[in-house]
Design a protein around this motif. Structure first.
Motif, PDB file in Angstrom:
ATOM      1  N   TYR A 150     -57.383  31.299 -40.978  1.00  0.00           N
ATOM      2  CA  TYR A 150     -58.534  30.479 -40.610  1.00  0.00           C
ATOM      3  C   TYR A 150     -58.472  30.105 -39.132  1.00  0.00           C
ATOM      4  N   SER A 174     -62.943  23.808 -44.895  1.00  0.00           N
ATOM      5  CA  SER A 174     -62.544  24.994 -45.655  1.00  0.00           C
ATOM      6  C   SER A 174     -61.429  24.635 -46.629  1.00  0.00           C
ATOM      7  N   THR A 176     -55.804  21.609 -41.462  1.00  0.00           N
ATOM      8  CA  THR A 176     -57.090  22.313 -41.573  1.00  0.00           C
ATOM      9  C   THR A 176     -58.027  21.874 -40.459  1.00  0.00           C
ATOM     10  N   ASP A 191     -50.661  30.989 -45.128  1.00  0.00           N
ATOM     11  CA  ASP A 191     -51.297  32.248 -44.718  1.00  0.00           C
ATOM     12  C   ASP A 191     -52.800  32.049 -44.520  1.00  0.00           C
ATOM     13  N   GLU A 192     -53.442  31.351 -45.452  1.00  0.00           N
ATOM     14  CA  GLU A 192     -54.874  31.072 -45.317  1.00  0.00           C
ATOM     15  C   GLU A 192     -55.147  30.180 -44.110  1.00  0.00           C
ATOM     16  N   LEU A 223     -58.376  25.417 -48.014  1.00  0.00           N
ATOM     17  CA  LEU A 223     -57.244  26.320 -47.811  1.00  0.00           C
ATOM     18  C   LEU A 223     -56.138  25.976 -48.796  1.00  0.00           C
TER      19      LEU A 223
END
Length: 163
Positions: free
Chosen positions: A85, A74, A46, A80-81, A76
Motif C-alpha cells: 500500500y 484501507s 496505515t 506485506d499489504e 490492511l
C-alpha cells in the motif's frame, strides 16, 4: 533545482526512512495503543502509508471538506499489504508530482469543515504539510516501537538501537 524537483527529492528521501519504520511493525501488536486516545499500531502505520497519496489528492483537487469527506482507511491485514500500500501511494503521489507544472503548485487549496474554512494554502504548501505529517506520525510510530521493545531505525542518522 526547481521546486518540483526539490519536492520529489524530499519525497524520495523521506520514503526510505518511512519504509524502514513500517517494516518493523510487530504483527502480534497491531491492536496495541499506548493510550486510549492514541491510534492503534496498525491504524497509525496505515495512516503513514496512505499519506504520500495525499500529494495526488492535493494536486487534483482544490479543497478537502472534512464534513463531507468519506474517509475509509484501507483495511490492511499484514506487513506485506502495508508495504505494498505504501509503495502504491508513493507511486501515485510521485507520478502526479512528476507530471505537475510549477503554476499548479501556486494554485490555492482549502481545508474546510462545511462552511468553516480552517486554512487556505498554496498546493506547494499543502505538499510540504503532507511531508511534515509523515514525519510527525513516523515519530509517533518510533515511540510506539520503543515502548514495544522493537529496535527503532535511524531517521537522519543512526538511532540509539544502531550504536
Amino acid at each position: 533545482m526547481s521546486l518540483i524537483q526539490s519536492l520529489l527529492k524530499e519525497m524520495d528521501e523521506e520514503s526510505v526512512t518511512t519504509r524502514k519504520m513500517l517494516e518493523r511493525l510487530p504483527a502480534d501488536k497491531y491492536d496495541w495503543q499506548p493510550h486510549p486516545k492514541s491510534m492503534k499500531l496498525l491504524r497509525l502505520a496505515t495512516h503513514i502509508a496512505e499519506l504520500p497519496g495525499w500529494v495526488k489528492m492535493t494536486l487534483t483537487t482544490s479543497e478537502l471538506d472534512t464534513a463531507t469527506f468519506d474517509y475509509n482507511p484501507s483495511p490492511l491485514k499484514n506487513n506485506d499489504e502495508l508495504l505494498a500500500y505504501f509503495a502504491t501511494t508513493m507511486a501515485e503521489g510521485r507520478s502526479q508530482l512528476t507530471a505537475a507544472v510549477p503554476e499548479q503548485l501556486e494554485e490555492m487549496w482549502t481545508l474546510r469543515e462545511g462552511d468553516v474554512i480552517h486554512k487556505t494554502y498554496t498546493k506547494a504548501e499543502v505538499i510540504r504539510m503532507v511531508y511534515s505529517q509523515i514525519v510527525h506520525h513516523r515519530a509517533q510510530l518510533g515511540v510506539y516501537l520503543r515502548l514495544l521493545e522493537v529496535p527503532v531505525p535511524g531517521s537522519y542518522g543512526p538511532s540509539a538501537d544502531e550504536y
